[in-house]
Scaffold this active site. Structure first.
Site, PDB file in Angstrom:
ATOM      1  N   TRP A   1       1.531  -8.816   6.751  1.00 54.23           N
ATOM      2  CA  TRP A   1       2.403  -8.335   5.814  1.00 54.23           C
ATOM      3  C   TRP A   1       3.188  -9.488   5.276  1.00 54.23           C
ATOM      4  O   TRP A   1       3.823 -10.283   6.087  1.00 54.23           O
ATOM      5  CB  TRP A   1       3.372  -7.093   6.427  1.00 54.23           C
ATOM      6  CG  TRP A   1       4.361  -6.403   5.604  1.00 54.23           C
ATOM      7  CD1 TRP A   1       4.094  -6.039   4.288  1.00 54.23           C
ATOM      8  CD2 TRP A   1       5.780  -6.436   5.533  1.00 54.23           C
ATOM      9  NE1 TRP A   1       5.024  -5.477   3.687  1.00 54.23           N
ATOM     10  CE2 TRP A   1       6.096  -5.606   4.648  1.00 54.23           C
ATOM     11  CE3 TRP A   1       6.526  -6.560   6.619  1.00 54.23           C
ATOM     12  CZ2 TRP A   1       7.470  -5.202   4.211  1.00 54.23           C
ATOM     13  CZ3 TRP A   1       7.979  -6.389   6.430  1.00 54.23           C
ATOM     14  CH2 TRP A   1       8.429  -5.477   5.253  1.00 54.23           C
TER      15      TRP A   1
ATOM     16  N   LYS B   1       7.574   5.766   6.313  1.00 51.67           N
ATOM     17  CA  LYS B   1       6.218   6.400   5.928  1.00 51.67           C
ATOM     18  C   LYS B   1       6.004   7.674   6.839  1.00 51.67           C
ATOM     19  O   LYS B   1       5.583   8.685   6.084  1.00 51.67           O
ATOM     20  CB  LYS B   1       5.056   5.454   6.262  1.00 51.67           C
ATOM     21  CG  LYS B   1       5.194   3.850   6.211  1.00 51.67           C
ATOM     22  CD  LYS B   1       5.336   3.379   4.870  1.00 51.67           C
ATOM     23  CE  LYS B   1       6.083   1.869   4.831  1.00 51.67           C
ATOM     24  NZ  LYS B   1       5.631   1.069   3.992  1.00 51.67           N
TER      25      LYS B   1
HETATM   26  C1  LMR Z   1       4.051  -2.308   1.716  1.00 53.99           C
HETATM   27  O1  LMR Z   1       3.417  -3.232   2.305  1.00 53.99           O
HETATM   28  O2  LMR Z   1       3.465  -2.018   0.614  1.00 53.99           O
HETATM   29  C2  LMR Z   1       4.941  -1.500   2.322  1.00 53.99           C
HETATM   30  O3  LMR Z   1       5.353  -1.932   3.695  1.00 53.99           O
HETATM   31  C3  LMR Z   1       6.446  -1.726   1.210  1.00 53.99           C
HETATM   32  C4  LMR Z   1       6.918  -3.066   1.397  1.00 53.99           C
HETATM   33  O4  LMR Z   1       8.046  -3.120   1.520  1.00 53.99           O
HETATM   34  O5  LMR Z   1       6.170  -4.133   1.106  1.00 53.99           O
END
Ligand code: LMR
Length: 394
Positions: free
Chosen positions: A127, A243
């Site tokens: 992420w 979520k």
């Molecule tokens: C995502 O990865 O799209 C979600 O976790 C929202 C975010 O805050 O990035």
């Protein structure tokens, strides 16, 4: 003094939200930010949450502060959810945080407090905000190979080879389930091998779990983390309620430190409370209270589980539809991975030019690394997306 500020890089996921909003084409499809949408494109409030909210409105008598770490009831309910109801909670220290991101941020700070030379091993890719927060905190990042771009599954031997460099005092960040951004996940024997590696190296695992219930089911998604937590001496867990309870804007998360050394618990607990106090003082309460109410009332919990299961099933069915449609159109099964991935996301494996072409020619919005949010589709848009993917030569 503000003249000296430097423009910070825009968050790629959030920048895409803006681009999508500005697009006036009627047929546009948003597969960007990780927010669940139903077939009509809405992000509904779950009925169980609505009911809890109603009840709370009727019964809550004060908005005075709660504890620095939130309420013990929220921690207990969340640990039951993540680690199972038989887990010995005398081993855990927890603090409510503003969303899962708040927990992630605090976890990194905690790591740095414990070890000023902290390194954090993160999957490549991960992420993007993991990387951004680590950079902001000046914590060195050690990427480990994770995703095989040919098979679109986990390159487990490469992952293990890279993790062999981790030592005591390092954190290894793992996604509990539904890997973001790839959708490719560790299998049960992989978790076993990671546990072996952790026991050998002495590195501390940190689990980011933001999509429990979106993959193979509430219990199934937590199986790896449960085994890990009971096998290694210490684990950090950052859990999000955004979520699976659909309460994104309420900012509800929990940071938990598990230590099998019971004497460490009080120190861990007071350190988590201290970190909250330094960063924002008291954590948001509204979402945490709703989650506590849902998880501790039998009927509300049953309804929530049904709603969550419906969400999970709808994403699974979109996955199978998309994989089948692409198999038809492309005459090959090279998109079969879409049905094997789990959670909200899959990484398609398209180039950034192809991602741009999808946006410009077909009004299909996905993150630049070709991560698509399956929940942004419905049965009408699946064939549209499949055609666009094939048209862009992916
Ligand atoms: C995502 O990865 O799209 C979600 O976790 C929202 C975010 O805050 O990035």
């Amino acid at each position: 003094m503000f003249n000296s500020l430097q423009q910070q890089p825009a968050d790629k996921i959030l920048a895409l939200v803006q681009l999508y909003k500005e697009d006036t084409r009627e047929n546009k499809i948003d597969l960007g930010v990780g927010v669940y949408k139903d077939a009509s494109g809405q992000t509904p409030i779950m009925q169980s949450i609505k009911k809890a909210e109603h009840l709370l409105w009727e019964t809550q008598e004060t908005k005075s502060y709660v504890g620095l770490a939130g309420t013990p009831e929220f921690s207990e309910a969340m640990i039951n959810l993540v680690l199972g109801k038989n887990f010995d909670q005398s081993l855990t220290a927890s603090a409510a945080t503003p969303g899962g991101t708040g927990a992630v941020r605090q976890a990194f700070e905690l790591g740095k407090m414990a070890n000023p030379n902290l390194r954090v091993f993160v999957s490549d890719p991960t992420w993007p905000n993991h990387l951004s927060i680590l950079k902001y905190l000046g914590i060195p990042v050690e990427p480990y190979r994770y995703f095989d771009t040919m098979t679109r599954s986990v390159d487990f031997p490469a992952m293990m080879a890279d993790l062999a460099d981790a030592n005591e005092g390092d954190i290894i960040l793992l996604h509990g389930c539904c890997h973001n951004p790839t959708g490719a996940n560790l299998k049960a024997p992989d978790w076993d091998a990671v546990i072996e590696l952790l026991l050998k190296s002495g590195a501390t695992p940190m689990i980011d779990i933001a999509y429990q219930g979106f993959g193979d089911g509430l219990e199934e998604d937590a199986a790896g983390i449960r085994k890990l937590v009971s096998s290694v001496p210490e684990t950090i867990i950052a859990a999000s309620c955004s979520k699976n309870f659909g309460i994104y804007r309420e900012r509800t998360g929990l940071l938990t430190v598990v230590s099998h050394n019971k004497d460490a618990r009080n120190l861990n607990q007071s350190t988590l409370a201290f970190l909250n106090r330094q960063n924002f003082s008291f954590p948001p309460d509204h979402g945490a209270r709703l989650v506590t109410m849902v998880l501790s009332d039998e009927e509300l919990k049953r309804n929530w589980m049904l709603e969550l299961e419906a969400v999970r099933q709808s994403m699974l069915s979109l996955r199978t539809q998309l994989a089948a449609e692409l198999e038809n159109l492309s005459g090959s099964n090279r998109f079969g991975f879409l049905a094997d991935h789990r959670g909200m996301f899959s990484r398609l494996g398209a180039s950034s030019e192809q991602v741009n072409a999808l946006r410009e020619k077909h009004a299909v919005y996905m993150v630049g690394d070709s991560r698509l949010n399956i929940a942004g589709l419905n049965s009408n848009t699946v064939p549209v997306l499949a055609k666009a993917i094939v048209d862009c030569g992916i």
